[in-house]
Design an enzyme around this catalytic site. Structure first.
Site, mmCIF file in Angstrom:
data_model
loop_
_atom_site.group_PDB
_atom_site.id
_atom_site.type_symbol
_atom_site.label_atom_id
_atom_site.label_comp_id
_atom_site.label_asym_id
_atom_site.label_seq_id
_atom_site.Cartn_x
_atom_site.Cartn_y
_atom_site.Cartn_z
ATOM 1 N N HIS A 198 -31.766 18.506 -6.116
ATOM 2 C CA HIS A 198 -32.015 19.527 -5.097
ATOM 3 C C HIS A 198 -32.560 18.864 -3.837
ATOM 4 O O HIS A 198 -33.376 17.960 -3.942
ATOM 5 C CB HIS A 198 -33.033 20.537 -5.618
ATOM 6 N N GLY A 251 0.807 -1.227 0.000
ATOM 7 C CA GLY A 251 0.000 0.000 0.000
ATOM 8 C C GLY A 251 0.831 1.264 0.000
ATOM 9 O O GLY A 251 0.309 2.348 -0.231
ATOM 10 N N ASP A 263 5.319 9.126 -7.535
ATOM 11 C CA ASP A 263 6.126 10.213 -6.964
ATOM 12 C C ASP A 263 7.541 10.241 -7.527
ATOM 13 O O ASP A 263 8.122 11.320 -7.697
ATOM 14 C CB ASP A 263 6.212 10.060 -5.434
ATOM 15 N N CYS A 315 0.814 6.055 0.722
ATOM 16 C CA CYS A 315 -0.594 6.455 0.755
ATOM 17 C C CYS A 315 -1.361 5.708 1.838
ATOM 18 O O CYS A 315 -2.007 6.311 2.687
ATOM 19 C CB CYS A 315 -1.202 6.207 -0.621
ATOM 20 N N GLY A 336 3.069 23.880 3.318
ATOM 21 C CA GLY A 336 2.502 23.276 2.104
ATOM 22 C C GLY A 336 1.223 22.534 2.471
ATOM 23 O O GLY A 336 0.751 22.626 3.613
ATOM 24 N N ARG A 385 9.282 16.169 0.036
ATOM 25 C CA ARG A 385 9.568 14.737 0.059
ATOM 26 C C ARG A 385 10.804 14.418 -0.776
ATOM 27 O O ARG A 385 11.101 15.107 -1.740
ATOM 28 C CB ARG A 385 8.364 13.962 -0.527
HETATM 29 C C1 LIG Z 1 1.121 12.815 5.171
HETATM 30 C C2 LIG Z 1 0.762 12.609 3.715
HETATM 31 C C3 LIG Z 1 -0.542 12.781 3.311
HETATM 32 C C4 LIG Z 1 -0.899 12.588 1.972
HETATM 33 N N1 LIG Z 1 -2.187 12.765 1.612
HETATM 34 C C5 LIG Z 1 -2.550 12.583 0.317
HETATM 35 C C6 LIG Z 1 -3.906 12.710 -0.095
HETATM 36 O O1 LIG Z 1 -4.779 12.996 0.714
HETATM 37 N N2 LIG Z 1 -4.198 12.503 -1.393
HETATM 38 C C7 LIG Z 1 -3.244 12.193 -2.319
HETATM 39 O O2 LIG Z 1 -3.568 12.035 -3.491
HETATM 40 N N3 LIG Z 1 -1.949 12.059 -1.962
HETATM 41 C C8 LIG Z 1 -1.578 12.231 -0.680
HETATM 42 N N4 LIG Z 1 -0.275 12.052 -0.305
HETATM 43 C C9 LIG Z 1 0.709 11.701 -1.352
HETATM 44 C C10 LIG Z 1 0.621 10.206 -1.701
HETATM 45 O O3 LIG Z 1 0.767 9.431 -0.529
HETATM 46 C C11 LIG Z 1 1.695 9.852 -2.719
HETATM 47 O O4 LIG Z 1 1.591 10.727 -3.827
HETATM 48 C C12 LIG Z 1 1.538 8.413 -3.200
HETATM 49 O O5 LIG Z 1 1.616 7.497 -2.141
HETATM 50 C C13 LIG Z 1 2.613 8.080 -4.236
HETATM 51 O O6 LIG Z 1 2.437 6.767 -4.669
HETATM 52 P P1 LIG Z 1 3.628 5.915 -5.286
HETATM 53 O O7 LIG Z 1 3.021 4.633 -5.724
HETATM 54 O O8 LIG Z 1 4.375 6.717 -6.261
HETATM 55 O O9 LIG Z 1 4.668 5.662 -4.089
HETATM 56 P P2 LIG Z 1 4.534 5.273 -2.559
HETATM 57 O O10 LIG Z 1 3.154 5.304 -2.085
HETATM 58 O O11 LIG Z 1 5.542 6.113 -1.855
HETATM 59 O O12 LIG Z 1 4.988 3.755 -2.537
HETATM 60 C C14 LIG Z 1 6.272 3.357 -2.906
HETATM 61 C C15 LIG Z 1 6.529 1.961 -2.341
HETATM 62 O O13 LIG Z 1 7.734 1.463 -2.905
HETATM 63 C C16 LIG Z 1 8.427 0.728 -1.923
HETATM 64 N N5 LIG Z 1 9.843 0.650 -2.332
HETATM 65 C C17 LIG Z 1 10.732 1.667 -2.446
HETATM 66 N N6 LIG Z 1 11.918 1.193 -2.883
HETATM 67 C C18 LIG Z 1 11.773 -0.150 -3.052
HETATM 68 C C19 LIG Z 1 12.627 -1.189 -3.474
HETATM 69 N N7 LIG Z 1 13.896 -0.947 -3.838
HETATM 70 N N8 LIG Z 1 12.153 -2.456 -3.520
HETATM 71 C C20 LIG Z 1 10.864 -2.717 -3.153
HETATM 72 N N9 LIG Z 1 10.012 -1.764 -2.738
HETATM 73 C C21 LIG Z 1 10.453 -0.502 -2.696
HETATM 74 C C22 LIG Z 1 8.203 1.548 -0.655
HETATM 75 O O14 LIG Z 1 8.430 0.760 0.498
HETATM 76 C C23 LIG Z 1 6.746 1.958 -0.827
HETATM 77 O O15 LIG Z 1 5.881 1.030 -0.234
HETATM 78 C C24 LIG Z 1 0.100 12.219 1.020
HETATM 79 C C25 LIG Z 1 1.413 12.012 1.431
HETATM 80 C C26 LIG Z 1 1.757 12.209 2.767
HETATM 81 C C27 LIG Z 1 3.174 11.988 3.181
#
Ligand SMILES: Cc1cc2nc3c(=O)[nH]c(=O)nc-3n(C[C@H](O)[C@H](O)[C@H](O)COP(=O)(O)OP(=O)(O)OC[C@H]3O[C@@H](n4cnc5c(N)ncnc54)[C@H](O)[C@@H]3O)c2cc1C
Length: 469
Positions: free
Chosen positions: A440, A41, A308, A44, A182, A268
């Protein structure tokens, strides 16, 4: 599983980018492996969107209950238990994580727990609970982002916290200083102020949520000030000293603040470390991003990057959509990513949501634009529920009537913005909104009324005064 396995598609990282990409690739009939080094997960589910919104739901409930007497409901005394709120949050995260595992398995996806790194452009070494070597025709990098420390005073996770460790707090502090105004810093500010914590935001730029434009920033600043949140802008924190009684925070103008806890929320760091990208022939750019084209392909054929780590729009739903685009392209289809209709929500109280252009952005691009703005105070539903704060606003082209952008502040803005994302994505015009029959009484009538105002034919708002001759 044997020491070396072949898969059609390997996905590194199980956040909202990676797990969605894995499901899409599996739907295309491919043999898919999803590799995760920490928790299914990603950010997020485990330390981002879901835990923060679960805690915010507590604050919203409290805020609603505090207005009960105006609804004729008398609550003799009201207390809350933050430890229980935290336990509820942990339980929800755990349940969703379990459901996600079941969902992935039901799609026939192999899950490997361990850290992946490249040994060549099509091989990965996984080290951890499920150590092995993977060969794959296509590899999707979805390693996301992580918290960022300030070198001069790194987080000790006791007094100086980051957005992950603050979620582990079982007791509320009396005071909290948030470094960074932010959207994440502001969500925490709103949450903890609502729970009675004395909150101060210190922001280096001249306004909070500056990325969202001056008018939304001004609105949130005024709202926060009314709630007693102190906002210091155009100033930085130079030093934090911690002791038994909390922190002494020194600011760049020489003044200082005392606070029980400090939250560092300054952006980040993109996660590419440990991936051995050079063995795949990929070099992140000087900002640490993995560059991709609109098919989410990197410079190396067969390797995609999403979420991200691409540094585009760091939002869960963007990561998921990029995941779908990458998976379609990685499995022989054709799909392109687009960024012009991305809804973004700030889960403060009240919520702020936007999609497309603000008026200021349209003006900056020298696009002719006008706005129609309808205050929720004039909506029957808002009066009925007591949610009169805020407004719905559309930004439109005066020549074609096309909707260029929309902003909404108020109760359930996060759900309301969906209608405008659909409109902008499909190049709809004001007429499409005014011809749509809105139920409405609902808050969504705010869009109809805003569109009517933009057309200068308001129904539930007085007409513009005609200039006297
Ligand atoms: C406090 C907070 C609140 C947020 N609220 C919102 C919101 O309300 N709405 C919204 O849209 N976004 C929100 N975000 C942003 C959102 O969480 C991210 O944009 C989103 O999680 C990015 O998804 P992702 O799949 O790119 O990476 P991530 O969710 O960061 O997942 C990446 C995964 O890759 C794994 N990983 C990394 N390197 C390796 C490796 N070498 N081998 C195996 N696994 C690895 C990590 O362990 C992680 O589980 C929030 C972020 C934070 C910090």
């Amino acid at each position: 599983m044997s020491k070396e396995e072949f898969f059609d598609v390997a996905v590194i990282g199980s956040g909202p980018g990676g797990y969605v990409a894995a499901i899409k690739a599996a739907q295309k009939g491919k043999n898919v492996v999803l590799i995760e080094k920490e928790f299914l997960g990603g950010t997020c589910l485990n330390c981002g969107c879901i835990p923060t919104k679960t805690l915010i739901a507590n604050a919203q409930m409290l805020e609603k209950l505090s207005k009960a007497s105006s609804f004729g409901i008398h609550i003799a005394s009201m207390t809350f238990d933050y430890k229980k709120m935290k336990e509820r949050k942990d339980g929800i995260v755990k349940n969703i994580r379990k459901s996600l595992e079941g969902l992935l398995k039901s799609n026939g996806i192999t899950i490997l727990m361990g850290a992946a790194k490249f040994t060549s452009p099509n091989t990965l070494k996984v080290v951890g609970e499920s150590s092995c070597v993977i060969r794959a025709d296509a590899i999707i990098i979805a390693t996301g982002s992580t918290t960022l420390d300030i070198k001069a005073f790194p987080c000790d996770h006791k007094t100086i916290l980051n957005s992950t460790s603050i979620l582990e707090m079982s007791e509320l502090p009396k005071s909290l200083t948030i470094i960074g105004g932010g959207y994440i810093g502001c969500e925490f500010a709103s949450l903890y102020a609502e729970l009675g914590v004395k909150v101060t935001i210190v922001e280096a730029l001249d306004k909070i949520i500056s990325a969202q434009g001056p008018s939304l920033s001004k609105f949130l600043t005024q709202t926060f000030q009314k709630k007693g949140i102190q906002i210091k802008t155009g100033i930085t924190v130079t030093k934090v000293n911690t002791g038994a009684n909390g922190a002494t925070i020194t600011l760049s103008d020489g003044s200082s603040l005392e606070s029980d806890k400090v939250l560092v929320s300054i952006g980040r760091k993109l996660v590419t470390e440990g991936l051995d990208l050079q063995k795949a022939g990929i070099a992140p750019n000087d900002k640490g991003m993995i560059e991709v084209n609109e098919k989410m392909q990197t410079s190396v054929p067969g390797i995609y990057a999403i979420g991200d780590v691409t540094g585009k729009a760091m939002l869960a739903h963007v990561a998921s959509h990029q995941g779908i685009v990458a998976a379609v392209n990685a499995t022989g289809g054709e799909a392109l990513m687009h960024y012009h209709a991305i809804p973004a929500v700030i889960f403060t109280s009240p919520e702020i949501a936007m999609v497309g252009m603000t008026l200021e952005e349209a003006e900056k691009r020298q696009l002719p634009a006008k706005v129609g703005m309808f205050p929720f105070q004039a909506l029957g539903k808002a009066q009925a529920t007591g949610d009169i704060e805020g407004f719905a606003q559309v930004v439109v082209s005066p020549t074609t009537g096309e909707i260029l952008g929309a902003q909404v502040i108020g109760h359930d803005a996060s759900s309301l913005i969906g209608q405008m994302a659909l409109a902008i994505q499909n190049e709809l015009t004001l007429e499409c909104i005014t011809e749509t029959i809105h139920a409405h009484p609902t808050m969504s009538e705010g869009w109809l009324e805003a569109a009517l105002i933009a057309q200068e034919t308001p129904i539930h708002f007085p007409p513009k005064l005609k200039k006297s001759r």
